[in-house]
Design a protein around this motif. Structure first.
Motif, PDB file in Angstrom:
ATOM      1  N   GLN A  70     -16.383  35.322 -11.946  1.00  0.00           N
ATOM      2  CA  GLN A  70     -16.559  35.874 -13.378  1.00  0.00           C
ATOM      3  C   GLN A  70     -15.504  35.350 -14.359  1.00  0.00           C
ATOM      4  N   THR A  71     -15.809  34.716 -15.473  1.00  0.00           N
ATOM      5  CA  THR A  71     -14.865  34.510 -16.722  1.00  0.00           C
ATOM      6  C   THR A  71     -15.287  34.938 -17.782  1.00  0.00           C
ATOM      7  N   PRO A  72     -14.352  35.494 -18.778  1.00  0.00           N
ATOM      8  CA  PRO A  72     -12.895  35.553 -18.435  1.00  0.00           C
ATOM      9  C   PRO A  72     -12.435  36.671 -17.687  1.00  0.00           C
ATOM     10  N   SER A  73     -11.230  36.784 -17.163  1.00  0.00           N
ATOM     11  CA  SER A  73     -10.889  38.045 -16.300  1.00  0.00           C
ATOM     12  C   SER A  73     -10.471  39.039 -17.476  1.00  0.00           C
ATOM     13  N   HIS A  74      -9.996  38.499 -18.621  1.00  0.00           N
ATOM     14  CA  HIS A  74      -9.641  39.607 -19.849  1.00  0.00           C
ATOM     15  C   HIS A  74     -10.250  39.083 -21.084  1.00  0.00           C
ATOM     16  N   GLN A  75     -10.879  39.972 -21.834  1.00  0.00           N
ATOM     17  CA  GLN A  75     -11.745  39.725 -23.238  1.00  0.00           C
ATOM     18  C   GLN A  75     -11.074  40.715 -24.129  1.00  0.00           C
ATOM     19  N   VAL A  76     -10.489  40.526 -25.238  1.00  0.00           N
ATOM     20  CA  VAL A  76      -9.978  41.424 -26.295  1.00  0.00           C
ATOM     21  C   VAL A  76     -10.872  41.159 -27.314  1.00  0.00           C
ATOM     22  N   THR A  77     -11.336  42.016 -28.069  1.00  0.00           N
ATOM     23  CA  THR A  77     -12.279  41.854 -29.345  1.00  0.00           C
ATOM     24  C   THR A  77     -12.322  42.761 -30.342  1.00  0.00           C
ATOM     25  N   GLN A  78     -12.398  42.682 -31.447  1.00  0.00           N
ATOM     26  CA  GLN A  78     -12.500  43.616 -32.426  1.00  0.00           C
ATOM     27  C   GLN A  78     -13.952  44.114 -32.342  1.00  0.00           C
ATOM     28  N   MET A  79     -14.060  45.473 -32.815  1.00  0.00           N
ATOM     29  CA  MET A  79     -15.260  46.272 -32.979  1.00  0.00           C
ATOM     30  C   MET A  79     -16.236  45.704 -33.794  1.00  0.00           C
ATOM     31  N   GLY A  80     -17.449  45.582 -33.460  1.00  0.00           N
ATOM     32  CA  GLY A  80     -18.464  44.850 -34.295  1.00  0.00           C
ATOM     33  C   GLY A  80     -18.738  43.400 -33.936  1.00  0.00           C
TER      34      GLY A  80
ATOM     35  N   GLU B 243     -29.898  53.458 -18.919  1.00  0.00           N
ATOM     36  CA  GLU B 243     -29.880  54.080 -20.270  1.00  0.00           C
ATOM     37  C   GLU B 243     -28.615  53.298 -21.214  1.00  0.00           C
ATOM     38  N   ILE B 244     -27.645  52.880 -20.355  1.00  0.00           N
ATOM     39  CA  ILE B 244     -26.648  52.462 -21.060  1.00  0.00           C
ATOM     40  C   ILE B 244     -26.967  51.004 -21.668  1.00  0.00           C
ATOM     41  N   PHE B 245     -27.714  50.383 -21.150  1.00  0.00           N
ATOM     42  CA  PHE B 245     -28.248  48.986 -21.285  1.00  0.00           C
ATOM     43  C   PHE B 245     -29.101  49.113 -22.461  1.00  0.00           C
ATOM     44  N   ASP B 246     -28.600  49.272 -23.747  1.00  0.00           N
ATOM     45  CA  ASP B 246     -29.710  49.484 -24.907  1.00  0.00           C
ATOM     46  C   ASP B 246     -29.693  48.139 -25.679  1.00  0.00           C
ATOM     47  N   ASP B 247     -30.275  47.992 -26.910  1.00  0.00           N
ATOM     48  CA  ASP B 247     -30.586  46.950 -27.761  1.00  0.00           C
ATOM     49  C   ASP B 247     -29.304  46.124 -27.784  1.00  0.00           C
ATOM     50  N   GLN B 248     -28.298  46.659 -27.698  1.00  0.00           N
ATOM     51  CA  GLN B 248     -26.939  45.951 -28.030  1.00  0.00           C
ATOM     52  C   GLN B 248     -26.885  44.893 -26.899  1.00  0.00           C
ATOM     53  N   PHE B 249     -27.402  45.113 -25.781  1.00  0.00           N
ATOM     54  CA  PHE B 249     -27.170  44.316 -24.439  1.00  0.00           C
ATOM     55  C   PHE B 249     -28.217  43.449 -24.280  1.00  0.00           C
TER      56      PHE B 249
ATOM     57  N   SER C  81     -22.944  43.675 -30.800  1.00  0.00           N
ATOM     58  CA  SER C  81     -21.973  44.136 -31.723  1.00  0.00           C
ATOM     59  C   SER C  81     -20.952  45.397 -30.973  1.00  0.00           C
ATOM     60  N   THR C  82     -20.065  44.930 -30.474  1.00  0.00           N
ATOM     61  CA  THR C  82     -18.979  45.957 -29.523  1.00  0.00           C
ATOM     62  C   THR C  82     -18.745  47.035 -30.401  1.00  0.00           C
TER      63      THR C  82
END
Lengths: 113, 112
Positions: free
Chosen positions: A6-16, A59-65, A81-82
């Protein structure tokens, strides 16, 4: 020994923002999965994928995924859109056949700020 | 709001002792069970599996017992070593399915 990577091992992102988490399942496996684990909690099922389509989703896997197998080796999870609550460790897994043991990757730690 | 982490049951054993980790399930349609080990910051690692047509299966230093009557399975680790310290999850797959569902996990601590 073959393994799920799996890549990346860490991912930092801004909301949205959109993120794509990448996975290379074991090469002769036919079933692919995404799971997530919020810190200190149990591993939760998100989605299973077989024959180029989703076979089951939670049910976690909604339209955003969304998931995709863009070529013969990669398997991706996209969050459009995180949200803050998407922060978790995301695990990819694969199995050779249905109803067989799953092999997990080492995960991508997603942090949404 | 703030999320509260799940309180994991903890099992503390002395190095060299045998460990027994228990798991209960509720769905009669569960017919395939897997034990995973998860070390801090890593993915679940397969240990041993058992199908519902068996009641015992042995691996290297590990044994899984399945009691379908009371819907209970256990993982026994012989001669527990410091490297066995981890969270152990039981997981199940329903008859005819491929979705793996995890239990809440048990933290195993091995004391020297």
């Amino acid at each position: 020994e073959p393994e799920v990577t799996q890549t990346p091992s860490h991912q930092v992102t801004q909301m949205g923002q959109e993120v794509i988490l990448r996975c290379v399942p074991i090469s002769n496996h036919l079933y692919f999965y995404w799971y997530r684990q919020i810190l200190g909690q149990k591993v939760e099922f998100l989605v299973s994928f077989y024959n180029n389509e989703i076979s089951e989703k939670s049910e976690i896997f909604d339209d955003q995924f969304s998931v995709e197998r863009p070529d013969g080796s990669n398997f991706t999870l996209k969050i459009r859109s995180t949200k803050l609550e998407d922060s978790a460790m995301y695990f990819c897994a694969s199995s050779r056949q249905s109803h067989e043991k799953l092999f997990f990757g080492s995960g991508t730690q997603l942090s949404v700020l | 709001g703030e999320s509260v982490g799940l309180h994991l049951p903890t099992l503390s054993v002395q190095e060299g002792d045998n460990s027994i980790i228990n798991c209960a399930y509720s769905n009669s349609a569960s017919d395939y069970f897997i034990w995973y080990k998860q070390e801090s910051g890593k993915g679940p690692q397969f240990i041993i599996d058992i199908r519902s047509n068996m009641d015992k299966r042995q691996g290297q230093r590990v044994t899984v017992l399945l009691n379908k009557t009371v819907k209970h399975l256990s993982l026994q680790i012989a001669a527990t070593q410091p490297g066995d310290s981890a969270v152990y999850f039981c997981a199940e797959i329903l008859m005819g399915g491929n979705k793996l569902t995890f239990g809440t996990g048990t933290q195993l601590k091995v004391e020297l």
